[in-house]
Scaffold this active site. Structure first.
Site, mmCIF file in Angstrom:
data_model
loop_
_atom_site.group_PDB
_atom_site.id
_atom_site.type_symbol
_atom_site.label_atom_id
_atom_site.label_comp_id
_atom_site.label_asym_id
_atom_site.label_seq_id
_atom_site.Cartn_x
_atom_site.Cartn_y
_atom_site.Cartn_z
ATOM 1 N N GLU A 31 41.158 26.725 60.387
ATOM 2 C CA GLU A 31 41.576 27.935 61.119
ATOM 3 C C GLU A 31 40.450 28.936 61.386
ATOM 4 O O GLU A 31 40.599 30.130 61.149
ATOM 5 C CB GLU A 31 42.742 28.600 60.364
ATOM 6 N N ASN A 71 40.443 21.602 61.095
ATOM 7 C CA ASN A 71 41.906 21.679 61.172
ATOM 8 C C ASN A 71 42.330 23.058 61.685
ATOM 9 O O ASN A 71 41.799 24.075 61.238
ATOM 10 C CB ASN A 71 42.461 21.466 59.748
ATOM 11 N N HIS A 110 52.743 23.172 64.010
ATOM 12 C CA HIS A 110 53.892 23.966 63.541
ATOM 13 C C HIS A 110 54.622 24.475 64.788
ATOM 14 O O HIS A 110 54.127 25.370 65.473
ATOM 15 C CB HIS A 110 53.420 25.165 62.711
ATOM 16 N N GLU A 152 50.191 19.008 59.883
ATOM 17 C CA GLU A 152 51.141 19.900 59.178
ATOM 18 C C GLU A 152 52.436 20.011 59.966
ATOM 19 O O GLU A 152 53.028 21.083 60.085
ATOM 20 C CB GLU A 152 50.518 21.299 58.983
ATOM 21 N N ASP A 166 55.865 20.471 61.510
ATOM 22 C CA ASP A 166 57.254 20.879 61.297
ATOM 23 C C ASP A 166 57.757 21.466 62.608
ATOM 24 O O ASP A 166 56.981 22.019 63.397
ATOM 25 C CB ASP A 166 57.448 21.828 60.103
HETATM 26 O O1 G3I Z 1 52.016 30.516 43.078
HETATM 27 C C1 G3I Z 1 52.357 31.875 43.310
HETATM 28 C C2 G3I Z 1 53.315 32.385 42.268
HETATM 29 O O2 G3I Z 1 52.664 32.366 41.016
HETATM 30 C C3 G3I Z 1 53.752 33.787 42.640
HETATM 31 O O3 G3I Z 1 54.699 34.253 41.731
HETATM 32 C C4 G3I Z 1 54.362 33.808 44.038
HETATM 33 C C5 G3I Z 1 54.767 35.208 44.478
HETATM 34 O O4 G3I Z 1 54.512 35.437 45.843
HETATM 35 O O5 G3I Z 1 53.413 33.316 44.945
HETATM 36 C C6 G3I Z 1 53.000 31.980 44.680
HETATM 37 O O6 G3I Z 1 52.032 31.632 45.607
HETATM 38 C C7 G3I Z 1 52.511 31.339 46.910
HETATM 39 C C8 G3I Z 1 52.071 29.938 47.277
HETATM 40 O O7 G3I Z 1 52.418 29.662 48.611
HETATM 41 C C9 G3I Z 1 52.724 28.887 46.387
HETATM 42 O O8 G3I Z 1 54.111 28.901 46.542
HETATM 43 C C10 G3I Z 1 51.921 32.347 47.873
HETATM 44 O O9 G3I Z 1 52.455 33.636 47.621
HETATM 45 C C11 G3I Z 1 52.220 31.939 49.287
HETATM 46 O O10 G3I Z 1 51.495 32.795 50.177
HETATM 47 C C12 G3I Z 1 51.768 30.522 49.526
HETATM 48 O O11 G3I Z 1 52.113 30.157 50.847
HETATM 49 C C13 G3I Z 1 51.429 29.039 51.358
HETATM 50 C C14 G3I Z 1 50.654 29.444 52.594
HETATM 51 O O12 G3I Z 1 50.020 28.314 53.145
HETATM 52 C C15 G3I Z 1 49.595 30.490 52.277
HETATM 53 O O13 G3I Z 1 48.740 30.718 53.353
HETATM 54 C C16 G3I Z 1 52.447 27.972 51.707
HETATM 55 O O14 G3I Z 1 53.050 27.472 50.502
HETATM 56 C C17 G3I Z 1 51.767 26.824 52.445
HETATM 57 O O15 G3I Z 1 52.746 25.951 52.958
HETATM 58 C C18 G3I Z 1 50.969 27.381 53.619
HETATM 59 O O16 G3I Z 1 50.322 26.311 54.251
HETATM 60 C C19 G3I Z 1 49.532 26.644 55.394
HETATM 61 C C20 G3I Z 1 48.338 25.715 55.395
HETATM 62 O O17 G3I Z 1 47.649 25.799 54.171
HETATM 63 C C21 G3I Z 1 47.409 26.025 56.566
HETATM 64 N N1 G3I Z 1 48.129 26.019 57.831
HETATM 65 C C22 G3I Z 1 49.338 26.852 57.870
HETATM 66 C C23 G3I Z 1 50.276 26.486 56.722
HETATM 67 C C24 G3I Z 1 51.582 27.255 56.822
HETATM 68 O O18 G3I Z 1 51.367 28.629 56.647
#
Ligand code: G3I
Length: 304
Positions: free
Chosen positions: A127, A169, A205, A234, A236
């Protein structure tokens, strides 16, 4: 084939999913994972905040759980992501200039070395381009270390793990537009100057505001024509029923029609596993049942 992975394999492709380490104790989740998929991408566990929470203190616990599961079950692994403006630990957010550049290169080198020989493809840089019509680089702390940060990351990854395919990516690059044109020009430039790059990932996405582009296949093909592989990384698609199934079918058929489109990864297994927590963008419902989109995807992989 009767599963996504086996059907994709019949044309030499893979079918993958994003995996979260904390779901590997969910038997429904693991049952579908092991039955249907032959590639995994750690959803968050290989990102900078997860793997290097303090400078030069590496933590591979959760990422290694996914790698072990994949290896034990004959699945390949897409590493995600070595250098990205998002999900950086706090100490990185406080760096700039040469210190940040060196920290980024050290991170790439250390993580790629830890997983040397185990990763099929790395999302080396994620990105890095801006949305909208400018075709510019995204403004980020990494970009402010100099325009050459992307090629420096790719060279460091190649040196650390020469066997891994190295990918760029991004999202909103799925059709031909200013952003994908800029990525295209970068790949062309890298190829002409011998900067190591093997593949480009198209996140894909999709939702009603960002539907499957009409020139999706043409866009994959023009990148493939640069002499690199392309993957859908990715996937969906928001929606339900026949409309969602038809959109999935279009995406799969586009990849199948491009010989260098070597694989497809969906961004989660069940709707309840999706980062779009309120939506239903995946192939299995919250109970793990196959949706119409599953069937249309399977049929498309089987040439139907
Ligand atoms: O693990 C912590 C947890 O300890 C905490 O209590 C909780 C509270 O917010 O957060 C948890 O972390 C979260 C993490 O996912 C695991 O669940 C983060 O807040 C959350 O921001 C994070 O989101 C991820 C996101 O990337 C962050 O940018 C998504 O799961 C993940 O699917 C998403 O994936 C991205 C790709 O990496 C790049 N392309 C876009 C895609 C979708 O956004």
């Amino acid at each position: 084939g009767t599963t996504l992975g086996a059907s994709a394999a019949e044309s030499g492709r893979y079918f993958g999913t994003a995996v979260a380490a904390n779901k590997l104790s969910d038997s429904t989740y693991v049952g579908i994972l092991n039955r249907e998929f032959n590639m995994v991408t750690p959803e968050n566990e290989m990102k900078w905040d997860a793997t290097e929470p303090s400078q030069n203190q590496f933590n591979y616990t959760n990422a290694d759980r996914i790698v072990s599961h994949a290896q034990a079950n004959g699945m390949r692994i897409r590493g995600h992501a070595l250098a990205w403006h998002s999900q950086q630990p706090g100490w990185v957010q406080n760096l700039s200039g040469t210190a940040l550049r060196q920290a980024m290169l050290n991170h790439v080198t250390q993580v790629a070395t830890h997983y040397k020989g185990k990763i099929h493809s790395w999302d080396v840089v994620n990105e890095a381009f801006a949305d909208g019509g400018t075709g510019a680089r995204r403004d980020s702390n990494l970009q402010r270390t100099g325009d050459d940060w992307i090629e420096a990351a790719f060279r460091a990854a190649r040196a650390a793990d020469p066997g891994a395919k190295l990918c760029y990516n991004d999202y909103n690059t799925d059709g031909q537009n200013a952003k994908s044109n800029a990525v295209y020009a970068m790949v062309q430039d890298f190829k002409s100057r011998g900067v190591p790059i093997d593949c480009v990932g198209f996140q894909s996405h999709f939702n009603p505001n960002s539907p499957v582009p009409s020139d999706y296949q043409a866009n994959l093909q023009r990148f493939a024509n640069l002499g690199i592989d392309v993957q859908i990384t990715e996937l969906d698609i928001e929606g339900s029923g026949t409309a969602q199934a038809d959109n999935y079918s279009r995406v799969i058929k586009a990849c199948m029609a491009v010989s260098r489109c070597t694989g497809i990864t969906v961004w989660g297994i069940r709707d309840s596993d999706s980062w779009r927590s309120s939506g239903t963008p995946l192939l299995f419902d919250a109970s793990g049942n196959k949706k119409p989109a599953y069937t249309s995807t399977l049929n498309a992989l089987n040439g139907g």
